[in-house]
Scaffold this motif. Structure first.
Motif, PDB file in Angstrom:
ATOM      1  N   PRO A   1     -11.854  25.346  22.130  1.00 46.81           N
ATOM      2  CA  PRO A   1     -12.772  25.344  20.981  1.00 46.81           C
ATOM      3  C   PRO A   1     -12.745  24.025  20.206  1.00 46.81           C
ATOM      4  O   PRO A   1     -13.790  23.515  19.795  1.00 46.81           O
ATOM      5  N   ALA A   2     -11.561  23.460  20.033  1.00 46.99           N
ATOM      6  CA  ALA A   2     -11.454  22.170  19.324  1.00 46.99           C
ATOM      7  C   ALA A   2     -12.121  21.063  20.131  1.00 46.99           C
ATOM      8  O   ALA A   2     -12.811  20.202  19.579  1.00 46.99           O
ATOM      9  N   LEU A   3     -11.920  21.081  21.431  1.00 43.72           N
ATOM     10  CA  LEU A   3     -12.563  20.094  22.302  1.00 43.72           C
ATOM     11  C   LEU A   3     -14.080  20.199  22.206  1.00 43.72           C
ATOM     12  O   LEU A   3     -14.774  19.190  22.112  1.00 43.72           O
ATOM     13  N   GLN A   4     -14.581  21.412  22.181  1.00 43.08           N
ATOM     14  CA  GLN A   4     -16.027  21.619  22.081  1.00 43.08           C
ATOM     15  C   GLN A   4     -16.560  21.075  20.754  1.00 43.08           C
ATOM     16  O   GLN A   4     -17.588  20.391  20.723  1.00 43.08           O
ATOM     17  N   ARG A   5     -15.872  21.334  19.649  1.00 39.19           N
ATOM     18  CA  ARG A   5     -16.310  20.824  18.340  1.00 39.19           C
ATOM     19  C   ARG A   5     -16.305  19.298  18.318  1.00 39.19           C
ATOM     20  O   ARG A   5     -17.231  18.667  17.798  1.00 39.19           O
ATOM     21  N   GLU A   6     -15.273  18.701  18.889  1.00 43.42           N
ATOM     22  CA  GLU A   6     -15.187  17.238  18.904  1.00 43.42           C
ATOM     23  C   GLU A   6     -16.272  16.623  19.780  1.00 43.42           C
ATOM     24  O   GLU A   6     -16.841  15.585  19.430  1.00 43.42           O
ATOM     25  N   LEU A   7     -16.574  17.249  20.896  1.00 39.22           N
ATOM     26  CA  LEU A   7     -17.656  16.744  21.746  1.00 39.22           C
ATOM     27  C   LEU A   7     -18.995  16.810  21.025  1.00 39.22           C
ATOM     28  O   LEU A   7     -19.797  15.877  21.105  1.00 39.22           O
ATOM     29  N   VAL A   8     -19.246  17.895  20.311  1.00 37.42           N
ATOM     30  CA  VAL A   8     -20.488  18.021  19.542  1.00 37.42           C
ATOM     31  C   VAL A   8     -20.558  16.922  18.494  1.00 37.42           C
ATOM     32  O   VAL A   8     -21.606  16.282  18.307  1.00 37.42           O
ATOM     33  N   ALA A   9     -19.438  16.645  17.824  1.00 36.00           N
ATOM     34  CA  ALA A   9     -19.420  15.610  16.786  1.00 36.00           C
ATOM     35  C   ALA A   9     -19.721  14.236  17.369  1.00 36.00           C
ATOM     36  O   ALA A   9     -20.503  13.468  16.801  1.00 36.00           O
ATOM     37  N   VAL A  10     -19.121  13.921  18.511  1.00 37.77           N
ATOM     38  CA  VAL A  10     -19.339  12.602  19.125  1.00 37.77           C
ATOM     39  C   VAL A  10     -20.759  12.467  19.655  1.00 37.77           C
ATOM     40  O   VAL A  10     -21.424  11.462  19.415  1.00 37.77           O
ATOM     41  N   ILE A  11     -21.240  13.483  20.348  1.00 37.81           N
ATOM     42  CA  ILE A  11     -22.593  13.406  20.920  1.00 37.81           C
ATOM     43  C   ILE A  11     -23.637  13.374  19.813  1.00 37.81           C
ATOM     44  O   ILE A  11     -24.664  12.704  19.924  1.00 37.81           O
ATOM     45  N   SER A  12     -23.362  14.070  18.699  1.00 38.96           N
ATOM     46  CA  SER A  12     -24.303  14.104  17.576  1.00 38.96           C
ATOM     47  C   SER A  12     -24.477  12.742  16.923  1.00 38.96           C
ATOM     48  O   SER A  12     -25.466  12.508  16.231  1.00 38.96           O
ATOM     49  N   LYS A  13     -23.547  11.826  17.125  1.00 35.03           N
ATOM     50  CA  LYS A  13     -23.705  10.473  16.605  1.00 35.03           C
ATOM     51  C   LYS A  13     -24.849   9.742  17.294  1.00 35.03           C
ATOM     52  O   LYS A  13     -25.444   8.835  16.731  1.00 35.03           O
ATOM     53  N   TYR A  14     -25.162  10.143  18.507  1.00 35.94           N
ATOM     54  CA  TYR A  14     -26.165   9.446  19.303  1.00 35.94           C
ATOM     55  C   TYR A  14     -27.421  10.271  19.566  1.00 35.94           C
ATOM     56  O   TYR A  14     -28.502   9.705  19.705  1.00 35.94           O
ATOM     57  N   VAL A  15     -27.264  11.611  19.646  1.00 39.58           N
ATOM     58  CA  VAL A  15     -28.389  12.489  19.957  1.00 39.58           C
ATOM     59  C   VAL A  15     -28.258  13.743  19.098  1.00 39.58           C
ATOM     60  O   VAL A  15     -27.167  14.299  18.975  1.00 39.58           O
ATOM     61  N   ALA A  16     -29.368  14.184  18.520  1.00 41.46           N
ATOM     62  CA  ALA A  16     -29.348  15.421  17.741  1.00 41.46           C
ATOM     63  C   ALA A  16     -29.283  16.604  18.699  1.00 41.46           C
ATOM     64  O   ALA A  16     -30.208  16.828  19.491  1.00 41.46           O
ATOM     65  N   ILE A  17     -28.170  17.340  18.652  1.00 41.14           N
ATOM     66  CA  ILE A  17     -28.020  18.512  19.521  1.00 41.14           C
ATOM     67  C   ILE A  17     -27.616  19.720  18.696  1.00 41.14           C
ATOM     68  O   ILE A  17     -27.055  19.596  17.606  1.00 41.14           O
ATOM     69  N   ASN A  18     -27.900  20.872  19.219  1.00 45.52           N
ATOM     70  CA  ASN A  18     -27.477  22.130  18.633  1.00 45.52           C
ATOM     71  C   ASN A  18     -26.096  22.447  19.214  1.00 45.52           C
ATOM     72  O   ASN A  18     -25.918  22.407  20.427  1.00 45.52           O
ATOM     73  N   PRO A  19     -25.097  22.746  18.387  1.00 47.44           N
ATOM     74  CA  PRO A  19     -23.761  23.050  18.912  1.00 47.44           C
ATOM     75  C   PRO A  19     -23.749  24.179  19.945  1.00 47.44           C
ATOM     76  O   PRO A  19     -22.905  24.207  20.825  1.00 47.44           O
ATOM     77  N   ALA A  20     -24.713  25.083  19.858  1.00 47.53           N
ATOM     78  CA  ALA A  20     -24.783  26.176  20.828  1.00 47.53           C
ATOM     79  C   ALA A  20     -25.232  25.687  22.209  1.00 47.53           C
ATOM     80  O   ALA A  20     -25.088  26.405  23.197  1.00 47.53           O
ATOM     81  N   ASP A  21     -25.772  24.463  22.264  1.00 48.36           N
ATOM     82  CA  ASP A  21     -26.251  23.917  23.541  1.00 48.36           C
ATOM     83  C   ASP A  21     -25.148  23.211  24.327  1.00 48.36           C
ATOM     84  O   ASP A  21     -25.417  22.620  25.357  1.00 48.36           O
ATOM     85  N   LEU A  22     -23.932  23.258  23.836  1.00 50.93           N
ATOM     86  CA  LEU A  22     -22.813  22.637  24.536  1.00 50.93           C
ATOM     87  C   LEU A  22     -21.810  23.726  24.902  1.00 50.93           C
ATOM     88  O   LEU A  22     -21.338  24.461  24.045  1.00 50.93           O
ATOM     89  N   LYS A  23     -21.505  23.844  26.176  1.00 47.53           N
ATOM     90  CA  LYS A  23     -20.553  24.850  26.671  1.00 47.53           C
ATOM     91  C   LYS A  23     -19.411  24.143  27.388  1.00 47.53           C
ATOM     92  O   LYS A  23     -19.635  23.267  28.215  1.00 47.53           O
TER      93      LYS A  23
END
Length: 87
Positions: free
Chosen positions: A42-64
């Motif tokens: 879960p922590a890895l998923q949150r961190e990936l969302v944070a990093v990817i969100s710096k470059y592309v607007a994504i919905n956290p639910a779209d990352l598994k």
């Protein structure tokens, strides 16, 4: 019961020993958190969302993020659904 088996004890049958070992292995596998998934996913998923969100607007639910065991390997799988336009 013979005197020899009384003194030495009776040996367990091979099937009983194998069953006992399998139960120990299964108990060890099941003792892991959330069906064998590590605590850090879960922590890895949150961190990936944070990093990817710096470059592309994504919905956290779209990352598994999932971890699968295949033979002697553990495979970390990350699926990201990116929007068409980005930022």
């Amino acid at each position: 019961m013979s005197l020899l088996s009384f003194l030495l004890g009776e040996k367990k049958k091979t099937a009983a020993v194998a069953k006992e070992r399998l139960q120990i292995i299964l108990a060890h596998e099941r003792s892991g958190s959330r069906a064998g998934q590590p605590d850090y996913l879960p922590a890895l998923q949150r961190e990936l969302v944070a990093v990817i969100s710096k470059y592309v607007a994504i919905n956290p639910a779209d990352l598994k993020v999932s971890l699968e065991r295949q033979d002697n390997l553990e495979v970390l799988e990350v699926k990201i659904e990116l929007p068409d336009g980005g930022r």
